[in-house]
Design a protein around this motif. Structure first.
Motif, PDB file in Angstrom:
ATOM      1  N   ASP A   4       1.575  37.205 -24.636  1.00  0.00           N
ATOM      2  CA  ASP A   4       0.770  37.443 -23.433  1.00  0.00           C
ATOM      3  C   ASP A   4       1.667  38.088 -22.372  1.00  0.00           C
ATOM      4  O   ASP A   4       2.857  37.793 -22.296  1.00  0.00           O
TER       5      ASP A   4
ATOM      6  N   GLN B  31       2.927  33.370 -19.253  1.00  0.00           N
ATOM      7  CA  GLN B  31       2.598  31.999 -19.640  1.00  0.00           C
ATOM      8  C   GLN B  31       3.275  31.632 -20.963  1.00  0.00           C
ATOM      9  O   GLN B  31       3.438  30.460 -21.270  1.00  0.00           O
TER      10      GLN B  31
ATOM     11  N   ARG C 168      -0.011  30.026 -14.885  1.00  0.00           N
ATOM     12  CA  ARG C 168      -0.032  31.407 -14.464  1.00  0.00           C
ATOM     13  C   ARG C 168       0.503  31.512 -13.038  1.00  0.00           C
ATOM     14  O   ARG C 168       0.065  30.771 -12.154  1.00  0.00           O
TER      15      ARG C 168
ATOM     16  N   PHE D 271       3.210  25.950 -22.703  1.00  0.00           N
ATOM     17  CA  PHE D 271       2.333  26.960 -22.110  1.00  0.00           C
ATOM     18  C   PHE D 271       2.435  26.832 -20.591  1.00  0.00           C
ATOM     19  O   PHE D 271       2.007  25.840 -20.012  1.00  0.00           O
TER      20      PHE D 271
ATOM     21  N   ASP E 137       1.345  37.688 -19.140  1.00  0.00           N
ATOM     22  CA  ASP E 137       1.238  37.019 -17.843  1.00  0.00           C
ATOM     23  C   ASP E 137       2.318  35.959 -17.629  1.00  0.00           C
ATOM     24  O   ASP E 137       2.193  35.126 -16.735  1.00  0.00           O
TER      25      ASP E 137
END
Ligand code: GDD
Ligand code: MN
Length: 423
Positions: A146, A150, A260, A257, A148
């Motif tokens: 990803d 994360q 954000r 995880f 972002d």
């Protein structure tokens, strides 16, 4: 005097054209592949010369990640420049984000020559973005993360190690040691686990191999998915790869995880519906052969009954019952063989052409089915006499088990897919 000036000017302008050539070269977008979602042995690229393959191609799917793109590219480059310098590329696949993520990414390319940027305007969606990225990838290992932040980028080196140890697929997992989620609400945790349980019910042979089937952070050997048609729905590309790839060994590394920091998640209820759709579609396509085999089996019952009538009925030939049954059963077996050879296992049969080969398959099929018949009688007796089941239920169970037996042994012996044929 005049001469030297003109030389100087020529030199200058040549220098300028070269420099601007170079500038437009690195500043151009990667053309978007079209057509089937399949990874080939060599990448579909017209923007780059096909030099020696790289070790790793890491795809970053993006949609409105303008606030993250610069830092993620910087962090990933730092990590990979240390572990595999010059042997990797980063491929941003952006779906024409309104915040112009693709443009920002493109502006980073002079500084990061290993960065390539694709801007899609015709298609959209996370999973297809990943595949389009892999289609232009030059790496022997294809990966996704990803954009972002994360997914902790440090885990990349552990994933690479897993592949180097021999794994065909290496995934970052929240559900092994070192893994977790940061500040998820009870509801989000419940939904995530619920989705996993549903996957286990619908697609156990795939989902049970992955401790975190929802992960969108993983690497796969190119050779494991070459030539396989991928048709992912929605968000979960990992499940597609695990179900359709030649995956023998799966490695995992734990990760947390992260929350954000910038931008927004694109997950909505629609992703849950797409997830279920995806599971069902995979279920059907993985079971397609077995369903075909069962249909052929039913056609065999019709043939068997029909010939038993023609041969043994007092109104027709009136032959003795046992003799009639043996002939009828054998004709049903031949009927089933032909259908299976052309249809159920047609793709495999066509790779082993010739009359001799077909005869060999027929003999094996015959032997396996006869053994199945004996098994059928044995099971019927066990269910009826030992477990005291109703005779029709006992027979139904016996037929079901023998169908599985027949399918499995014929797949493994009569229409065996050998390693050599696979390649
Ligand atoms: N190109 C493209 N097109 N990229 C997309 C799209 C799309 O339609 N939708 C989302 N992305 C990009 C986002 O920009 C981000 O980089 C990444 O895909 C993940 O999207 P998020 O919206 O941030 O998803 P999440 O935070 O809920 O993460 C969940 O899904 C991930 C992807 O499968 C989690 O399950 C993660 O573990 C998982 O990796
Ligand atoms: Mn996210």
């Amino acid at each position: 005097m005049v001469f030297s000036v003109s030389v100087a000017i020529r030199f200058d302008s040549q220098y300028l054209t070269n420099a601007s050539d170079k500038f437009t070269m690195t500043q151009s977008l990667v053309p978007v592949p079209s057509g089937v979602f399949q990874i080939l042995e060599t990448p579909i690229t017209s923007d780059l010369p096909l030099d020696s393959p790289l070790k790793l191609s890491l795809v970053l799917p993006t949609y409105n990640e303008a606030d993250n793109i610069q830092s993620i590219v910087e962090i990933l480059s730092n990590i990979l420049d240390q572990s595999i310098p010059g042997e990797y590329e980063l491929i941003v696949v952006d779906d024409n984000s309104p915040d112009e993520t693709w443009k920002l990414a493109l502006e980073l390319t002079p500084q990061y020559p290993q960065l390539r940027v694709m801007r899609r305007t015709e298609e959209k969606g996370l999973s297809t973005a990943v595949i389009r990225g892999w289609q232009v990838a030059r790496g022997k290992i294809l990966a996704v993360i990803d954009a972002d932040l994360q997914h902790p980028p440090e885990v990349l080196t552990q994933l690479l190690e897993e592949i180097e140890k021999g794994a065909d697929l290496a995934l970052a997992s929240r559900h092994v040691e070192g893994g977790g989620v940061s500040e998820w609400s009870i509801i989000r945790r419940f939904l995530s686990r619920g989705a996993q349980m549903l996957g286990l019910l619908i697609l156990p042979e795939v989902i049970s191999r992955l401790s975190d089937p929802m992960s969108g952070y993983f690497m796969v050997r190119r050779s494991a998915i070459i030539g396989r048609s991928l048709s992912p729905v929605g968000y979960k590309i990992l499940i597609e790869v695990a179900a359709r790839g030649r995956i023998r060994w799966i490695g995992e590394a734990g990760y947390v995880f992260r929350e954000r920091q910038a931008g927004e998640s694109k997950v909505t209820w629609k992703q849950y519906i797409e997830y279920i759709q995806h599971l069902l579609r995979l279920r059907l396509s993985i079971s397609a052969r077995f369903i075909q085999f069962c249909l052929v089996g039913l056609s065999g019952v019709v043939v068997d009954m029909g010939f038993l009538y023609l041969l043994s009925d007092p109104n027709t030939l009136g032959l003795p019952l046992t003799r009639s049954k043996i002939i009828a059963a054998e004709l049903a077996i031949i009927n089933n063989f032909l259908w299976n050879d052309f249809w159920t296992f047609g793709d495999i049969a066509r790779r082993q052409p010739g009359k001799r080969q077909r005869l060999k398959r027929l003999i094996k099929f015959n032997v396996i089915c006869l053994a199945g018949l004996i098994l059928n009688v044995l099971l019927l007796n066990v269910f009826f006499n030992v477990f005291n089941l109703n005779r029709y239920i006992a027979n139904f169970l016996a037929i079901g088990l023998v169908t599985l037996w027949n399918f499995w042994f014929n797949l493994k012996l009569s229409w065996r897919v050998t390693e050599v044929n696979e390649k």
